[in-house]
Design a protein around this motif. Structure first.
Motif, PDB file in Angstrom:
ATOM      1  N   UNK A 262      37.498  30.187  42.274  1.00 44.72           N
ATOM      2  CA  UNK A 262      36.554  30.513  43.326  1.00 44.72           C
ATOM      3  C   UNK A 262      35.778  29.265  43.744  1.00 44.72           C
ATOM      4  N   UNK A 263      35.602  29.045  45.049  1.00 45.69           N
ATOM      5  CA  UNK A 263      34.751  27.938  45.487  1.00 45.69           C
ATOM      6  C   UNK A 263      33.290  28.177  45.146  1.00 45.69           C
ATOM      7  N   UNK A 264      32.932  29.442  44.937  1.00 49.70           N
ATOM      8  CA  UNK A 264      31.584  29.841  44.568  1.00 49.70           C
ATOM      9  C   UNK A 264      31.726  31.083  43.691  1.00 49.70           C
ATOM     10  N   UNK A 265      30.947  31.212  42.611  1.00 45.00           N
ATOM     11  CA  UNK A 265      31.119  32.351  41.696  1.00 45.00           C
ATOM     12  C   UNK A 265      30.655  33.676  42.298  1.00 45.00           C
ATOM     13  N   UNK A 266      31.405  34.158  43.256  1.00 45.99           N
ATOM     14  CA  UNK A 266      31.084  35.382  43.989  1.00 45.99           C
ATOM     15  C   UNK A 266      31.328  36.613  43.130  1.00 45.99           C
ATOM     16  N   UNK A 267      30.355  37.534  43.132  1.00 50.56           N
ATOM     17  CA  UNK A 267      30.492  38.778  42.383  1.00 50.56           C
ATOM     18  C   UNK A 267      31.617  39.632  42.960  1.00 50.56           C
ATOM     19  N   UNK A 268      31.614  39.829  44.275  1.00 48.01           N
ATOM     20  CA  UNK A 268      32.634  40.661  44.895  1.00 48.01           C
ATOM     21  C   UNK A 268      34.038  40.131  44.683  1.00 48.01           C
ATOM     22  N   UNK A 269      34.212  38.812  44.795  1.00 48.39           N
ATOM     23  CA  UNK A 269      35.535  38.221  44.596  1.00 48.39           C
ATOM     24  C   UNK A 269      35.991  38.376  43.153  1.00 48.39           C
ATOM     25  N   UNK A 270      35.079  38.214  42.213  1.00 47.95           N
ATOM     26  CA  UNK A 270      35.426  38.392  40.801  1.00 47.95           C
ATOM     27  C   UNK A 270      35.847  39.834  40.539  1.00 47.95           C
ATOM     28  N   UNK A 271      35.124  40.787  41.121  1.00 53.73           N
ATOM     29  CA  UNK A 271      35.490  42.196  40.966  1.00 53.73           C
ATOM     30  C   UNK A 271      36.878  42.464  41.536  1.00 53.73           C
ATOM     31  N   UNK A 272      37.177  41.865  42.686  1.00 55.13           N
ATOM     32  CA  UNK A 272      38.490  42.059  43.302  1.00 55.13           C
ATOM     33  C   UNK A 272      39.602  41.601  42.366  1.00 55.13           C
ATOM     34  N   UNK A 273      39.438  40.425  41.777  1.00 52.62           N
ATOM     35  CA  UNK A 273      40.466  39.885  40.888  1.00 52.62           C
ATOM     36  C   UNK A 273      40.625  40.772  39.655  1.00 52.62           C
ATOM     37  N   UNK A 274      39.513  41.190  39.058  1.00 55.63           N
ATOM     38  CA  UNK A 274      39.589  42.039  37.870  1.00 55.63           C
ATOM     39  C   UNK A 274      40.332  43.337  38.156  1.00 55.63           C
ATOM     40  N   UNK A 275      39.973  44.003  39.258  1.00 60.21           N
ATOM     41  CA  UNK A 275      40.556  45.305  39.570  1.00 60.21           C
ATOM     42  C   UNK A 275      42.020  45.201  39.986  1.00 60.21           C
ATOM     43  N   UNK A 276      42.444  44.012  40.410  1.00 55.80           N
ATOM     44  CA  UNK A 276      43.839  43.818  40.798  1.00 55.80           C
ATOM     45  C   UNK A 276      44.678  43.302  39.635  1.00 55.80           C
ATOM     46  N   UNK A 277      44.107  42.424  38.820  1.00 54.78           N
ATOM     47  CA  UNK A 277      44.877  41.737  37.784  1.00 54.78           C
ATOM     48  C   UNK A 277      45.218  42.606  36.587  1.00 54.78           C
ATOM     49  N   UNK A 278      44.389  43.623  36.299  1.00 59.82           N
ATOM     50  CA  UNK A 278      44.571  44.357  35.041  1.00 59.82           C
ATOM     51  C   UNK A 278      45.917  45.066  34.941  1.00 59.82           C
ATOM     52  N   UNK A 279      46.525  45.402  36.088  1.00 63.93           N
ATOM     53  CA  UNK A 279      47.846  46.039  36.049  1.00 63.93           C
ATOM     54  C   UNK A 279      48.918  45.200  36.733  1.00 63.93           C
ATOM     55  N   UNK A 280      48.593  43.946  37.056  1.00 65.16           N
ATOM     56  CA  UNK A 280      49.603  43.048  37.610  1.00 65.16           C
ATOM     57  C   UNK A 280      50.489  42.526  36.482  1.00 65.16           C
ATOM     58  N   UNK A 281      51.717  42.205  36.799  1.00 65.22           N
ATOM     59  CA  UNK A 281      52.641  41.706  35.789  1.00 65.22           C
ATOM     60  C   UNK A 281      52.298  40.263  35.416  1.00 65.22           C
ATOM     61  N   UNK A 282      52.143  39.995  34.131  1.00 69.34           N
ATOM     62  CA  UNK A 282      51.860  38.639  33.685  1.00 69.34           C
ATOM     63  C   UNK A 282      50.369  38.384  33.504  1.00 69.34           C
ATOM     64  N   UNK A 283      50.021  37.097  33.444  1.00 68.16           N
ATOM     65  CA  UNK A 283      48.651  36.668  33.140  1.00 68.16           C
ATOM     66  C   UNK A 283      47.983  36.125  34.402  1.00 68.16           C
ATOM     67  N   UNK A 284      46.744  36.501  34.601  1.00 64.21           N
ATOM     68  CA  UNK A 284      45.925  35.966  35.696  1.00 64.21           C
ATOM     69  C   UNK A 284      44.789  35.145  35.098  1.00 64.21           C
ATOM     70  N   UNK A 285      44.551  33.972  35.664  1.00 62.68           N
ATOM     71  CA  UNK A 285      43.431  33.124  35.237  1.00 62.68           C
ATOM     72  C   UNK A 285      42.511  32.903  36.422  1.00 62.68           C
ATOM     73  N   UNK A 286      41.257  33.299  36.251  1.00 64.84           N
ATOM     74  CA  UNK A 286      40.257  33.130  37.306  1.00 64.84           C
ATOM     75  C   UNK A 286      39.213  32.132  36.846  1.00 64.84           C
ATOM     76  N   UNK A 287      39.068  31.047  37.589  1.00 58.64           N
ATOM     77  CA  UNK A 287      38.082  30.021  37.262  1.00 58.64           C
ATOM     78  C   UNK A 287      36.866  30.120  38.187  1.00 58.64           C
TER      79      UNK A 287
END
Length: 443
Positions: free
Chosen positions: A169-194
């Protein structure tokens, strides 16, 4: 939900607030936890739910998508959400909610996992600054989604499913972090959010997802790693208390020279606020049942303050505190670094008699995205000043509450228009005001 049958209120100021109120689950967590339930294949139970309009809107959205939502053992303060028959709602039904909430964008990931497509209408929310959804869309594309922009909204599909990815993230946005969490938990493989947001509401959402079966690691350097799983179950979860509402009532006690006990308030989520509150001259006492806030008498102290992402001073705290700082002796300096347009509410405070000057310069040391961009995002508050009643129109949720505090602290009568917005984030707003001794009349 707490609603009024009017949008105008008369306030007679000059009376200190005194008494007790209770806060329930956080507005910034409960709707997101409701959305998380869509990811599971078993019912979920969410408790400590506030009766606010944001919860009602999300409940209606989920029901449009086939989720069965009913009150739990605690009546409307607990919800049982059964997602076993999730389906895509019709475009016409979803458009009814266009502009009323920003939650639909967070439904994308769960709906893509459950039914393979999602439709997102125009988004609402308080107009306090630029809140683009570009990152949400870019993130979904990186997971493998296809975004089709249409005049009526966005049609999103995942023809090949969703796959884990690396994002920063260019800025630690709450909404963007929520989007990644809610999408990544059932996506195939590993997601890394910085550079992720780590607000208490984010941590509580992670707890919800972990209870459902998600695998999420949170590092100390704002890195979140999510290992996708094929299925998720339900959860039983009590939402953390609303720290924004707690701070709002604390500032009301300070500005009016009163004393308010906020039942269920939690110290750990408010430590940064409590430090500033004490520096400004306010007093508080933490008990196992909540926190008592009061004005100890004498002078309040001017402070220098900068908003920032957690664990910094929260942007939603600064607006009600600014009202209290109009009664402090000396010059208080505020540097807003989260939303570029959040100081517009000070114009109304000036009409009430406050001495506030706003600047485009960065009046602080915190790195700021708005410097040299011609945004009025810093302010100098000179006090103490005598506030007097005026006619006010509520601009947004937190700014509106600040107007209410100012009207309560002012001498004479004030008129507040647009008070229905308080139902978005403050449960039983009018009964709480009246219980604290506020002199208010609906019109």
């Amino acid at each position: 939900m707490s609603r009024t049958n009017t949008d105008t209120m008369e306030v007679s100021g000059g009376t200190p607030l005194a008494g007790e109120i209770s806060v329930r689950g956080a507005k910034n967590l409960v709707p997101k936890a409701m959305v998380a339930a869509v990811l599971g294949d078993q019912p979920s139970t969410l408790t400590n739910v506030p009766r606010i309009s944001d919860v009602t809107i999300v409940r209606e959205l989920l029901e449009l998508h086939g989720v069965t939502v009913r009150d739990g053992a605690d009546g409307p303060h607990s919800l049982v959400l059964d997602p076993s028959r999730v389906e895509q709602a019709t475009m016409g039904d979803i458009e009814v909610h266009a502009g009323s909430s920003r939650i639909p964008i967070l439904l994308c990931g769960p709906l893509l996992h459950r039914v393979g497509h999602a439709f997102i209408p125009d988004l609402g929310g308080c107009r306090i600054g630029d809140r683009p959804i570009n990152f949400h869309l870019d993130a979904l594309r990186q997971f493998g989604a296809v975004v089709d922009k249409r005049p009526e909204g966005l049609q999103i599909t995942a023809p090949n499913g969703l796959t884990g990815t690396q994002l920063e993230l260019p800025y630690p946005s709450v909404g963007s972090t929520e989007q990644v969490l809610l999408t990544a938990v059932r996506a195939q493989g590993v997601t890394e959010l910085r550079n992720a947001a780590v607000e208490p509401e984010i941590i509580d959402l992670i707890c919800v997802l972990q209870k459902m079966g998600a695998i999420i690691n949170l590092d100390t350097d704002r890195v979140i790693r999510i290992t996708g799983v094929r299925r998720l179950g339900g959860y039983i979860h009590e939402a953390l208390p609303d720290r924004m509402e707690t701070a709002s009532w604390a500032c009301a006690a300070l500005a009016t020279g009163g004393e308010v006990f906020v039942r269920n308030a939690r110290q750990v989520d408010l430590m940064t606020f409590l430090n500033v509150y004490r520096r400004a001259g306010g007093e508080f006492m933490v008990t196992h049942e909540g926190i008592r806030f009061w004005h100890p008498g004498g002078k309040l102290n001017a402070v220098a303050l900068e908003t920032d992402v957690h664990p910094g001073f929260m942007t939603d705290w600064q607006q009600p505190l600014v009202v209290a700082l109009t009664q402090a002796t000396g010059l208080s300096i505020l540097h807003e670094t989260v939303y570029e347009n959040r100081l517009g509410f000070t114009e109304a405070l000036v009409r009430l008699g406050a001495q506030i000057q706003v600047f485009t310069d960065c009046l602080g040391a915190t790195p700021c995205r708005f410097g040299r961009r011609n945004y009025t995002h810093s302010a100098v508050i000179s006090g103490p000043t005598s506030l007097r009643g005026a006619d006010l129109t509520v601009p947004d949720l937190r700014g509106g509450f600040s107007y209410m505090i100012a009207a309560l602290a002012a001498q004479g009568r004030s008129t507040l228009r647009g008070i229905d917005i308080f139902a978005r984030g403050y449960e039983n707003f009018l009964p709480k005001l009246e219980g604290l001794g506020a002199q208010v009349d609906l019109r």
